[in-house]
Design a protein around this motif. Structure first.
Motif, PDB file in Angstrom:
ATOM      1  N   GLY A 294       0.784  -1.223   0.000  1.00 28.51           N
ATOM      2  CA  GLY A 294       0.000   0.000   0.000  1.00 28.51           C
ATOM      3  C   GLY A 294       0.817   1.275   0.000  1.00 28.51           C
ATOM      4  O   GLY A 294       0.249   2.365   0.026  1.00 28.51           O
ATOM      5  N   TYR A 295       2.143   1.152  -0.014  1.00 24.95           N
ATOM      6  CA  TYR A 295       3.022   2.318   0.017  1.00 24.95           C
ATOM      7  C   TYR A 295       4.000   2.282  -1.151  1.00 24.95           C
ATOM      8  O   TYR A 295       4.526   1.230  -1.498  1.00 24.95           O
ATOM      9  CB  TYR A 295       3.862   2.352   1.301  1.00 24.95           C
ATOM     10  CG  TYR A 295       3.084   2.654   2.542  1.00 24.95           C
ATOM     11  CD1 TYR A 295       2.935   3.966   2.984  1.00 24.95           C
ATOM     12  CD2 TYR A 295       2.502   1.638   3.274  1.00 24.95           C
ATOM     13  CE1 TYR A 295       2.215   4.247   4.132  1.00 24.95           C
ATOM     14  CE2 TYR A 295       1.777   1.908   4.424  1.00 24.95           C
ATOM     15  CZ  TYR A 295       1.634   3.215   4.844  1.00 24.95           C
ATOM     16  OH  TYR A 295       0.921   3.493   5.978  1.00 24.95           O
TER      17      TYR A 295
ATOM     18  N   ARG B 248      -5.048   4.997  -0.094  1.00 20.00           N
ATOM     19  CA  ARG B 248      -5.949   5.310   1.023  1.00 20.00           C
ATOM     20  C   ARG B 248      -7.356   4.855   0.665  1.00 20.00           C
ATOM     21  O   ARG B 248      -7.757   4.917  -0.493  1.00 20.00           O
ATOM     22  CB  ARG B 248      -5.966   6.815   1.292  1.00 20.00           C
ATOM     23  CG  ARG B 248      -4.610   7.452   1.578  1.00 20.00           C
ATOM     24  CD  ARG B 248      -3.998   7.029   2.896  1.00 20.00           C
ATOM     25  NE  ARG B 248      -4.794   7.330   4.034  1.00 20.00           N
ATOM     26  CZ  ARG B 248      -4.629   8.382   4.856  1.00 20.00           C
ATOM     27  NH1 ARG B 248      -3.654   9.220   4.641  1.00 20.00           N
ATOM     28  NH2 ARG B 248      -5.420   8.563   5.878  1.00 20.00           N
ATOM     29  N   LEU B 249      -8.105   4.422   1.642  1.00 14.99           N
ATOM     30  CA  LEU B 249      -9.488   3.999   1.451  1.00 14.99           C
ATOM     31  C   LEU B 249     -10.357   4.663   2.500  1.00 14.99           C
ATOM     32  O   LEU B 249     -10.029   4.641   3.690  1.00 14.99           O
ATOM     33  CB  LEU B 249      -9.599   2.472   1.573  1.00 14.99           C
ATOM     34  CG  LEU B 249     -11.007   1.878   1.561  1.00 14.99           C
ATOM     35  CD1 LEU B 249     -11.717   2.195   0.243  1.00 14.99           C
ATOM     36  CD2 LEU B 249     -10.955   0.381   1.808  1.00 14.99           C
ATOM     37  N   SER B 250     -11.420   5.295   2.064  1.00 11.54           N
ATOM     38  CA  SER B 250     -12.382   5.859   3.011  1.00 11.54           C
ATOM     39  C   SER B 250     -13.786   5.477   2.560  1.00 11.54           C
ATOM     40  O   SER B 250     -14.027   5.247   1.367  1.00 11.54           O
ATOM     41  CB  SER B 250     -12.246   7.388   3.105  1.00 11.54           C
ATOM     42  OG  SER B 250     -12.694   7.999   1.914  1.00 11.54           O
TER      43      SER B 250
ATOM     44  N   ALA C  73      -4.989   7.820  -3.990  1.00 14.30           N
ATOM     45  CA  ALA C  73      -3.600   7.885  -3.554  1.00 14.30           C
ATOM     46  C   ALA C  73      -3.407   9.182  -2.786  1.00 14.30           C
ATOM     47  O   ALA C  73      -4.054  10.192  -3.083  1.00 14.30           O
ATOM     48  CB  ALA C  73      -2.663   7.840  -4.752  1.00 14.30           C
ATOM     49  N   GLU C  74      -2.527   9.134  -1.812  1.00 15.89           N
ATOM     50  CA  GLU C  74      -2.172  10.356  -1.094  1.00 15.89           C
ATOM     51  C   GLU C  74      -0.658  10.434  -0.957  1.00 15.89           C
ATOM     52  O   GLU C  74      -0.018   9.483  -0.511  1.00 15.89           O
ATOM     53  CB  GLU C  74      -2.809  10.409   0.293  1.00 15.89           C
ATOM     54  CG  GLU C  74      -2.481  11.689   1.024  1.00 15.89           C
ATOM     55  CD  GLU C  74      -3.248  11.895   2.321  1.00 15.89           C
ATOM     56  OE1 GLU C  74      -2.891  12.855   3.044  1.00 15.89           O
ATOM     57  OE2 GLU C  74      -4.167  11.123   2.620  1.00 15.89           O
TER      58      GLU C  74
ATOM     59  N   LEU D 111       3.001   9.729  -9.006  1.00 14.11           N
ATOM     60  CA  LEU D 111       1.826   9.634  -9.876  1.00 14.11           C
ATOM     61  C   LEU D 111       1.875   8.349 -10.698  1.00 14.11           C
ATOM     62  O   LEU D 111       0.839   7.693 -10.896  1.00 14.11           O
ATOM     63  CB  LEU D 111       1.741  10.853 -10.787  1.00 14.11           C
ATOM     64  CG  LEU D 111       1.565  12.215 -10.101  1.00 14.11           C
ATOM     65  CD1 LEU D 111       1.527  13.333 -11.133  1.00 14.11           C
ATOM     66  CD2 LEU D 111       0.344  12.244  -9.205  1.00 14.11           C
ATOM     67  N   GLN D 112       3.058   7.972 -11.164  1.00 13.41           N
ATOM     68  CA  GLN D 112       3.199   6.712 -11.905  1.00 13.41           C
ATOM     69  C   GLN D 112       2.817   5.526 -11.028  1.00 13.41           C
ATOM     70  O   GLN D 112       2.119   4.617 -11.466  1.00 13.41           O
ATOM     71  CB  GLN D 112       4.633   6.538 -12.405  1.00 13.41           C
ATOM     72  CG  GLN D 112       5.004   7.449 -13.536  1.00 13.41           C
ATOM     73  CD  GLN D 112       6.490   7.315 -13.891  1.00 13.41           C
ATOM     74  OE1 GLN D 112       7.287   6.741 -13.143  1.00 13.41           O
ATOM     75  NE2 GLN D 112       6.861   7.859 -15.037  1.00 13.41           N
ATOM     76  N   TRP D 113       3.299   5.541  -9.789  1.00 14.51           N
ATOM     77  CA  TRP D 113       2.975   4.462  -8.857  1.00 14.51           C
ATOM     78  C   TRP D 113       1.466   4.402  -8.644  1.00 14.51           C
ATOM     79  O   TRP D 113       0.873   3.322  -8.684  1.00 14.51           O
ATOM     80  CB  TRP D 113       3.702   4.685  -7.523  1.00 14.51           C
ATOM     81  CG  TRP D 113       3.411   3.627  -6.499  1.00 14.51           C
ATOM     82  CD1 TRP D 113       4.106   2.466  -6.301  1.00 14.51           C
ATOM     83  CD2 TRP D 113       2.362   3.624  -5.525  1.00 14.51           C
ATOM     84  NE1 TRP D 113       3.545   1.745  -5.272  1.00 14.51           N
ATOM     85  CE2 TRP D 113       2.473   2.436  -4.780  1.00 14.51           C
ATOM     86  CE3 TRP D 113       1.330   4.506  -5.214  1.00 14.51           C
ATOM     87  CZ2 TRP D 113       1.600   2.111  -3.743  1.00 14.51           C
ATOM     88  CZ3 TRP D 113       0.453   4.179  -4.179  1.00 14.51           C
ATOM     89  CH2 TRP D 113       0.598   2.997  -3.459  1.00 14.51           C
TER      90      TRP D 113
END
Length: 159
Positions: A54-55, A80-82, A89-90, A114-116
């Motif tokens: 996730g990172y 991130r998930l809300s 992405a953050e 941004l690519q990731w």
């Protein structure tokens, strides 16, 4: 990803995934952001991030100018998930050494984030910036980010 520094230098910037060996350099750059941490803490946190899908953690290294390669910046982006907005992405951290700012390194690090994010299937990237960091506000706007809201951050220590 490689980027050429300004005409005043023959150095190249290489953007690559971070490794545990980068912990000391990352910790030093984190201090330039105004956050105090030890190398051991940074190593622990970096290790956890590198083990999690996730990172995305990336470093900028100055290479090829006749000096030893050194880390001059880093970026962290996470999935991130809300419940309100779903997945996004953050960018949760970005710093470039004061001696290497305004050379395109921050832009190259954001491009890699941004690519990731795109590779993760995320279609929105957000970044939060302290109200006191005027230079970063201009930076993100110049990269196409738009201000979507302001907020207060509250903290409670559980110790």
């Amino acid at each position: 990803m490689n980027a050429k520094l300004g005409a005043q230098s023959e150095a190249q910037i290489n953007i690559s995934p971070a490794a545990l060996a980068d912990a000391a350099d990352i910790q030093g750059l984190t201090g330039e952001l105004g956050y105090a941490s030890t190398e051991a803490q940074t190593l622990d946190w970096l290790s956890a991030m590198l083990e999690s899908p996730g990172y995305g953690v990336f470093v900028a290294r100055s290479v090829g100018d006749g000096t030893i390669s050194r880390t001059v910046g880093w970026v962290v982006v996470e999935c991130r998930l809300s419940l309100e907005t779903g997945y996004k992405a953050e960018i949760t951290g970005l710093v470039v050494s004061a001696s290497h700012r305004r050379l395109g390194i921050g832009e190259a690090l954001v491009a890699r984030a941004l690519q990731w994010s795109d590779a993760q299937g995320l279609d929105t990237v957000i970044v939060r910036s302290n109200v006191n960091r005027d230079a970063s506000h201009h930076f993100y706007r110049a990269l196409g980010f738009s201000l979507s809201k302001t907020s207060h951050v509250y903290q409670l220590a559980l110790s």
